[in-house]
Design a protein around this motif. Structure first.
Motif, mmCIF file in Angstrom:
data_model
loop_
_atom_site.group_PDB
_atom_site.id
_atom_site.type_symbol
_atom_site.label_atom_id
_atom_site.label_comp_id
_atom_site.label_asym_id
_atom_site.label_seq_id
_atom_site.Cartn_x
_atom_site.Cartn_y
_atom_site.Cartn_z
ATOM 1 N N HIS A 96 40.505 46.624 36.540
ATOM 2 C CA HIS A 96 40.492 45.184 36.253
ATOM 3 C C HIS A 96 41.385 44.366 37.193
ATOM 4 O O HIS A 96 41.365 43.147 37.148
ATOM 5 N N ARG A 99 38.928 42.569 41.292
ATOM 6 C CA ARG A 99 37.861 41.646 40.864
ATOM 7 C C ARG A 99 37.507 40.619 41.934
ATOM 8 O O ARG A 99 36.920 39.585 41.637
ATOM 9 N N ALA A 116 35.064 43.676 38.834
ATOM 10 C CA ALA A 116 34.704 42.270 38.576
ATOM 11 C C ALA A 116 33.756 42.145 37.384
ATOM 12 O O ALA A 116 33.042 43.090 37.032
#
Ligand SMILES: Cc1cc2nc3c(=O)[nH]c(=O)nc-3n(C[C@H](O)[C@H](O)[C@H](O)COP(=O)(O)OP(=O)(O)OC[C@H]3O[C@@H](n4cnc5c(N)ncnc54)[C@H](O)[C@@H]3O)c2cc1C
Length: 473
Positions: A96, A99, A116
Motif C-alpha cells: 500500500h 501506489r 494502487a
C-alpha cells in the motif's frame, strides 16, 4: 510451516537494512492498522507486515520467507474475503506504499504500481482526459482485479482489464524480477492475464488508456419489489441490445435507512444525457423510490459500487455465471431467498446480490486460449456480497451464501456435472476447484507453474497444483 518469532523479525529487519521497507510486528504501534482488512473476517495475527516500496524489497522478503519456511501473502487494498491476503503467523507483503500512477498521454499508456487502487488510477488519468478499463468499485486494488481477468464499465467498449494490459513487472517465487509482455516472457504474460495471483507479486502494471474527456451517464436506483418483473423485462431487452457503450447491474439490496429488500439498479452509459435517458427510458419511467441518475465523471461512477469497510464489518463474496434471458420465476425466487436472509439477520444493509450485465462482444472476440482467463463467453457474472456484524454468524452465513449461489445454478438448469467455467476467479472464493475456473487453460497453467513456481509458493488464491505442497514455502 514456521511462524515468525522475535528472532526471525530481527533477522528480516537486518536483511532489509538500507532499504525503505518498514516492518511492523505484534507489539509495534502500526501493527493493528497494518493487519486490518476490508472484511474483519480476514484480520489475522500476522507474524510481520513488510510495507514494501520496491520490487527489490519484495524479492528480499520472498527469499527470506521461503528460506525460513514461513508463509507469505501479497496484499494491496485488502478486499479479499477468503483470506488470500492474510496470514496467521506468516508475512504480509503489503504494497500500500506502492501506489504511484504515471500517465503518458503521448503513447496513451498508464504505469501503475502494484499497490494502487482504481481510485488512484481514475484520478490520475482524468487529468489527461483518459481512462482505463478498471473495476466498478474504485476502492479495490488494481493488481488483484487485473491478475484475475477483471472487468468494469468500459468492458463493453474495450474488453476485460487484461485485454488492456501492456506489460507487468513481477517478482517470482525464487525472488527473480521479470518483465512480461507480448515481447518478453510471453508465457508468463499469458499466465498473468487471468491467473496471475498464482505466479508472483506484481509491482508494476502498464495499461492501454482510452480517450474519455466527456462525463458519462449513470447512477443507482432502488425500486420496490413489485417492479422486479418489469426490471427483468428491461434486463432481457438490454441483453439483446449488446450496446457496447452501456452497462447494467441489477439485483437486491436492503439499503439504509429503508432496511427492506429493494430491487437495485446500477446504470452506465458512455454517451450524452439524451442518448442515455432514451436507452434507459423503460427503467426511468418505473418510478424508483431512492437514488438518482446524472452525468458524472468516470471517477464518480466508479465510486457507486464502493462499500465502506466498516458498517457491517464481516464480509463474504461469491459468484457464479448466469445466462440471459432471465426467467421471471427465477428472479422472484432469488428475491425471496435474499429477502429471507435480510429478515433473519438484521443489519446486513450493505449486502447485495447483483446480475452484472456488460456487453460481451469484445470479451468473446478474444479466444479462450489467448490468455489464462477462461471466463469469456456469452454469460454474465452474478455476484453475492454478504456483510454482517456478529462473528457467531460466520459459519451459517457462509453456508447460506453458498446455498444461494448453488440455487442460481440449479434454477438455470446447471448441476454439479456441468463442466463449464463457473465463475469469475476473483468472485469465486474457494467455492470452485481450478478446473471450473480455468477450464481448458488449466493444463498449460499447471505446466507453467512447474517453470515459474515449481514449489507452488503462490497457492493461496486458487491452488492450481494442489498435488504440490511447498516444502520450503
Ligand atoms: C465491492 C467490490 C466490488 C468489486 N467489483 C469488481 C469489478 O467491478 N470488477 C472486477 O473485476 N472485480 C471486482 N471486484 C473484485 C476485486 O477486484 C478483487 O477482489 C481484487 O482482487 C481486490 O483487490 P484488493 O487489492 O482490494 O484486495 P487484496 O485482498 O489486497 O488482494 C486480493 C488478491 O490479490 C492478490 N494481490 C494483491 N496485490 C497483488 C500484487 N501486487 N501482486 C500479486 N497479487 C496481488 C492478493 O494476494 C489476493 O489474493 C470487486 C470486489 C469488491 C469487494
Amino acid at each position: 510451516m514456521r511462524c515468525m518469532d522475535v528472532s526471525l523479525v530481527l533477522e528480516l529487519r537486518r536483511e532489509l537494512e538500507g532499504t525503505r521497507a518498514e516492518i511492523s510486528h505484534p507489539g509495534s504501534e502500526t501493527y493493528h492498522g497494518d493487519i486490518k482488512s476490508w472484511s474483519d473476517t480476514c484480520e489475522k495475527e500476522a507474524g510481520a507486515i513488510v510495507n514494501v516500496t520496491s520490487s527489490e524489497e519484495v524479492s528480499i522478503t520472498i527469499n527470506f520467507a521461503r528460506k525460513h519456511h514461513v508463509e507469505f501473502v501479497a496484499k494491496a487494498a485488502g478486499h479479499s474475503t477468503s483470506n488470500e491476503s492474510a496470514t496467521t503467523g506468516g508475512i504480509v507483503i503489503s504494497l500500500h506504499h506502492m501506489r504511484k500512477v504515471l500517465v503518458d498521454p503521448a503513447s496513451k499508456t498508464v504505469a501503475v504500481q502494484g499497490g494502487a487502487t482504481w481510485e488512484d488510477v481514475n484520478k490520475a488519468t482524468a487529468e489527461y482526459g483518459l481512462a482505463v478499463v478498471g473495476a466498478t468499485a474504485s476502492q479495490t486494488g488494481v493488481a488483484g482485479a487485473t491478475l484475475g481477468g477483471g472487468f468494469g464499465w468500459l468492458t463493453g467498449q474495450y474488453g476485460l482489464i487484461i485485454d488492456n494490459l501492456v506489460s507487468a513487472r513481477v517478482v517470482l517465487a525464487d525472488g527473480s524480477i521479470l518483465d512480461a509482455s507480448e515481447e518478453e516472457n510471453q508465457d508468463l504474460f499469458w499466465a498473468l492475464q487471468g491467473a496471475g495471483q498464482a505466479f508472483g507479486v506484481v509491482t508494476e502494471l502498464v495499461f492501454k488508456a482510452h480517450t474519455l474527456s466527456n462525463k458519462v451517464f449513470g447512477g443507482t436506483l432502488y425500486y420496490t419489489a413489485d417492479r422486479l418483473s418489469k426490471i427483468v423485462d428491461f434486463a432481457n431487452w438490454f441483453h439483446n441490445q449488446q450496446d457496447e457503450k452501456s452497462g447494467f447491474f441489477f439485483g437486491f439490496r436492503a439499503p439504509s435507512p429503508v432496511e427492506e429488500t429493494m430491487v437495485m439498479a446500477l446504470l452506465f452509459y458512455n454517451g450524452t444525457m439524451e442518448k442515455a435517458t432514451s436507452f434507459f427510458e423503460p427503467l426511468l419511467k418505473l418510478n424508483s423510490v431512492l437514488g438518482k441518475v446524472d452525468m458524472m465523471s468516470y471517477a464518480q461512477i466508479n465510486r457507486l459500487a464502493n462499500i465502506e469497510p466498516k458498517a457491517e464489518g464481516r464480509k463474504w463474496i461469491g459468484g457464479t455465471e448466469v445466462s440471459f434471458p432471465l426467467g421471471k420465476k427465477l428472479a422472484h425466487e432469488l428475491w425471496l431467498e435474499f429477502n429471507e436472509l435480510m429478515v433473519l439477520y438484521p443489519s446486513m444493509g450493505n449486502s447485495v446480490f447483483a446480475f452484472e450485465l456488460l456487453p460481451y462482444a469484445k470479451i468473446t472476440s478474444v479466444p479462450i486460449d489467448a490468455t489464462a482467463c477462461a471466463n469469456r463467453d456469452t454469460s454474465y457474472n452474478a455476484g453475492l456480497l454478504l456483510c454482517w456484524r456478529d462473528a457467531n454468524d460466520d459459519a451459517v452465513l457462509g453456508q447460506k451464501a453458498r446455498a444461494l449461489l448453488r440455487r442460481v445454478r440449479r434454477l438455470q438448469g446447471r448441476d454439479e456435472s456441468d463442466e463449464h467455467v463457473r465463475s469469475y476467479a476473483n468472485y469465486a472464493g474457494h467455492n470452485y476447484s481450478p478446473k471450473y475456473l480455468f477450464g481448458s487453460n488449466l493444463p498449460r497453467l499447471q505446466d507453467l507453474k512447474k517453470r515459474y513456481d515449481p514449489h507452488n509458493a503462490f497457492h493461496k488464491w486458487h491452488n492450481l497444483v494442489p498435488q504440490i505442497h511447498d516444502q520450503r514455502h
